[in-house]
Design a protein around this motif. Structure first.
Motif, PDB file in Angstrom:
ATOM      1  N   VAL A  35       0.937  -1.236   0.070  1.00 57.90           N
ATOM      2  CA  VAL A  35       0.140   0.068   0.011  1.00 57.90           C
ATOM      3  C   VAL A  35       0.918   1.328  -0.095  1.00 57.90           C
ATOM      4  CG1 VAL A  35      -1.609   1.358   1.398  1.00 57.90           C
ATOM      5  CG2 VAL A  35      -1.911  -1.192   0.929  1.00 57.90           C
ATOM      6  N   VAL A  36       1.842   1.138   0.795  1.00 55.32           N
ATOM      7  CA  VAL A  36       3.015   2.401   0.934  1.00 55.32           C
ATOM      8  C   VAL A  36       3.610   2.670  -0.364  1.00 55.32           C
ATOM      9  CG1 VAL A  36       4.935   3.176   1.786  1.00 55.32           C
ATOM     10  CG2 VAL A  36       3.272   2.227   3.397  1.00 55.32           C
ATOM     11  N   GLU A  37       3.800   1.558  -0.956  1.00 55.82           N
ATOM     12  CA  GLU A  37       4.522   1.609  -2.314  1.00 55.82           C
ATOM     13  C   GLU A  37       3.571   1.981  -3.378  1.00 55.82           C
ATOM     14  OE1 GLU A  37       7.014  -1.217  -5.592  1.00 55.82           O
ATOM     15  OE2 GLU A  37       6.053  -2.104  -3.821  1.00 55.82           O
ATOM     16  N   LYS A  38       2.317   1.813  -3.580  1.00 56.88           N
ATOM     17  CA  LYS A  38       1.439   2.264  -4.326  1.00 56.88           C
ATOM     18  C   LYS A  38       1.183   3.811  -4.116  1.00 56.88           C
ATOM     19  CE  LYS A  38      -3.532   1.717  -5.734  1.00 56.88           C
ATOM     20  NZ  LYS A  38      -4.652   0.956  -5.518  1.00 56.88           N
ATOM     21  N   LEU A  39       0.970   4.211  -2.862  1.00 62.12           N
ATOM     22  CA  LEU A  39       0.704   5.691  -2.595  1.00 62.12           C
ATOM     23  C   LEU A  39       1.912   6.422  -2.920  1.00 62.12           C
ATOM     24  CD1 LEU A  39      -1.368   5.252   0.557  1.00 62.12           C
ATOM     25  CD2 LEU A  39      -2.200   5.831  -1.437  1.00 62.12           C
ATOM     26  N   ALA A  40       3.087   6.021  -2.728  1.00 57.38           N
ATOM     27  CA  ALA A  40       4.177   6.668  -2.954  1.00 57.38           C
ATOM     28  C   ALA A  40       4.502   6.930  -4.456  1.00 57.38           C
ATOM     29  CB  ALA A  40       5.346   5.832  -2.284  1.00 57.38           C
ATOM     30  N   ALA A  41       3.967   6.004  -5.298  1.00 59.75           N
ATOM     31  CA  ALA A  41       3.970   6.186  -6.761  1.00 59.75           C
ATOM     32  C   ALA A  41       3.095   7.134  -7.015  1.00 59.75           C
ATOM     33  CB  ALA A  41       4.050   5.069  -7.567  1.00 59.75           C
ATOM     34  N   GLN A  42       1.749   6.977  -6.401  1.00 58.16           N
ATOM     35  CA  GLN A  42       0.640   7.918  -6.991  1.00 58.16           C
ATOM     36  C   GLN A  42       1.093   9.138  -6.537  1.00 58.16           C
ATOM     37  OE1 GLN A  42      -3.093   6.376  -5.386  1.00 58.16           O
ATOM     38  NE2 GLN A  42      -3.794   8.330  -5.003  1.00 58.16           N
ATOM     39  N   TRP A  43       1.366   9.512  -5.493  1.00 59.55           N
ATOM     40  CA  TRP A  43       1.652  10.983  -4.872  1.00 59.55           C
ATOM     41  C   TRP A  43       2.916  11.331  -5.151  1.00 59.55           C
ATOM     42  CZ3 TRP A  43      -1.607   9.587  -0.055  1.00 59.55           C
ATOM     43  CH2 TRP A  43      -3.011   9.637  -0.066  1.00 59.55           C
ATOM     44  N   ARG A  44       3.844  10.596  -5.645  1.00 59.65           N
ATOM     45  CA  ARG A  44       5.231  10.759  -5.995  1.00 59.65           C
ATOM     46  C   ARG A  44       6.009  11.436  -4.836  1.00 59.65           C
ATOM     47  NH1 ARG A  44       5.260  15.689 -10.197  1.00 59.65           N
ATOM     48  NH2 ARG A  44       7.498  14.753 -10.253  1.00 59.65           N
ATOM     49  N   LEU A  45       6.030  10.430  -3.763  1.00 62.80           N
ATOM     50  CA  LEU A  45       6.696  10.744  -2.428  1.00 62.80           C
ATOM     51  C   LEU A  45       7.974   9.642  -2.502  1.00 62.80           C
ATOM     52  CD1 LEU A  45       3.574   9.993  -0.496  1.00 62.80           C
ATOM     53  CD2 LEU A  45       4.313  12.127  -1.146  1.00 62.80           C
ATOM     54  N   THR A  46       8.731  10.374  -1.671  1.00 65.10           N
ATOM     55  CA  THR A  46       9.856   9.438  -0.975  1.00 65.10           C
ATOM     56  C   THR A  46       9.627   8.966   0.297  1.00 65.10           C
ATOM     57  OG1 THR A  46      11.364  10.496  -2.792  1.00 65.10           O
ATOM     58  CG2 THR A  46      12.436   9.437  -0.661  1.00 65.10           C
ATOM     59  N   VAL A  47       9.606   7.824   0.681  1.00 66.88           N
ATOM     60  CA  VAL A  47       9.545   7.578   2.217  1.00 66.88           C
ATOM     61  C   VAL A  47      10.760   7.457   2.883  1.00 66.88           C
ATOM     62  CG1 VAL A  47       8.410   5.857   3.696  1.00 66.88           C
ATOM     63  CG2 VAL A  47       7.531   5.865   1.490  1.00 66.88           C
ATOM     64  N   GLU A  48      10.794   8.443   3.968  1.00 73.12           N
ATOM     65  CA  GLU A  48      11.984   8.512   4.785  1.00 73.12           C
ATOM     66  C   GLU A  48      12.155   7.602   5.923  1.00 73.12           C
ATOM     67  OE1 GLU A  48      11.887  12.875   5.413  1.00 73.12           O
ATOM     68  OE2 GLU A  48      13.140  13.225   3.356  1.00 73.12           O
ATOM     69  N   GLY A  49      10.922   7.040   6.513  1.00 73.43           N
ATOM     70  CA  GLY A  49      11.017   6.374   7.480  1.00 73.43           C
ATOM     71  C   GLY A  49       9.951   6.582   8.574  1.00 73.43           C
ATOM     72  N   PRO A  50       9.867   5.806   9.710  1.00 73.71           N
ATOM     73  CA  PRO A  50       8.676   5.806  10.556  1.00 73.71           C
ATOM     74  C   PRO A  50       8.700   7.188  11.376  1.00 73.71           C
ATOM     75  CG  PRO A  50      10.256   4.391  11.593  1.00 73.71           C
ATOM     76  CD  PRO A  50      10.748   4.577  10.053  1.00 73.71           C
ATOM     77  N   ALA A  51       7.460   7.860  11.631  1.00 75.13           N
ATOM     78  CA  ALA A  51       7.400   8.863  12.550  1.00 75.13           C
ATOM     79  C   ALA A  51       6.669   8.342  13.767  1.00 75.13           C
ATOM     80  CB  ALA A  51       6.426   9.942  11.812  1.00 75.13           C
TER      81      ALA A  51
END
Length: 306
Positions: A35-51
């Protein structure tokens, strides 16, 4: 929990989510990386880590394509995400909440502004009650359409949820031997009576404790994680009446300042504080924080007859 999921969720957070939503959350967590991978592609995000996480979500630090820093928040309950995004957008003009940039209701995901700073709880310093009263008054004063109000559940539902939760926490922890069940019953009855009133009804945050308020420096105080509901505005100030208070004189002083800043009835605000005092006593007892002036004050407040 697989190794990929563990990048986002530690064991403590997994237990929190299972306790809140049930065992089916394990399957949700297993599917979280995709899910995170899909949303990162959809919204053009780089995931940096947990908050830092809450009780109802997994939160990740992200960066957008234009290099702005954001937060991706995912909940097993898509309805909670929709309600939170709606309330944050409703309060957006106040500048006291993060901006919501995108919502995916199907995945229970919100993409929002990242506000730098520590929570008030982490800082450990009680802010001036004038500041807190002004913050809450600004949120409650935002103009809300009839359609927006109709989307908010009544505060009676929130009260029932909280007392169900803390009664369970009491019965399953050390508090069972320390906080009498009768005090929980009395507090619940008090809170139900107050919640059924029709005085100062406004859109409420519903969980406005010091851990949900960030000191954003030049940005000022910023509110996170609303549990949207509609009801008596005084209830949003309860945690601030009681947090780190050690005697009744201090409680009454805070009630006086907050009620004036928020334009609510001080006697009613004090009654809300008495109603929720046993829940806060349970929280302290289960963390081993008994025998302190703060704990004794909570017990004394909830022992006062209605």
């Amino acid at each position: 929990m697989n190794d990929v999921t563990a990048r986002f969720v530690d064991e403590r957070q997994r237990r929190r989510l299972v306790r809140r939503f049930g065992d089916h959350v394990v399957d949700w967590l297993a599917g979280l990386p995709s899910v995170v991978e899909k949303l990162a592609a959809q919204w053009r995000l780089t995931v940096e880590g947990p908050a830092p996480h809450g009780r109802t979500s997994v939160v990740l630090y992200v960066r957008r394509a234009d290099d702005t820093e954001g937060v991706l928040k995912l909940s097993p309950d898509g309805g909670l995400a929709v309600a939170e995004a709606g309330l944050l957008r409703m309060w957006g003009g106040s500048r006291r909440v993060p901006d919501v940039w995108a919502l995916d209701a199907g995945h229970g995901a919100i993409l929002m502004e990242r506000v730098e700073g520590d929570t008030v709880a982490a800082g450990g310093v009680v802010p001036p009650m004038e500041t807190i009263g002004g913050l809450i008054a600004r949120l409650h004063g935002v103009e809300v359409s009839p359609a927006q109000r109709a989307e908010l559940r009544p505060v009676t539902a929130r009260v029932q949820f909280l007392f169900d939760r803390w009664s369970r926490e009491r019965s399953e922890g050390p508090a069972a031997e320390i906080v009498p069940a009768a005090l929980m019953h009395r507090g619940s009855a008090r809170a139900r009576d107050l919640a059924n009133g029709e005085v100062d009804v406004v859109p409420l945050h519903g969980d406005l404790h010091p851990g949900n308020v960030i000191d954003g420096g030049p940005r000022g105080l910023v509110v996170l994680d609303p549990q949207a509901c509609l009801g008596d505005g005084a209830v949003d100030a309860v945690d601030w009446v009681l947090w780190k208070a050690t005697d009744l004189t201090e409680v009454e002083r805070r009630v006086g300042v907050l009620s004036q800043a928020m334009a609510v009835d001080g006697d009613r605000l004090l009654e809300w504080a008495r109603a929720f005092a046993p829940c806060m006593a349970v929280a302290r007892a289960n963390r081993g924080q008994v025998g302190s002036p703060e704990f004794d004050l909570l017990l004394n407040l909830c022992r006062v007859p209605a």
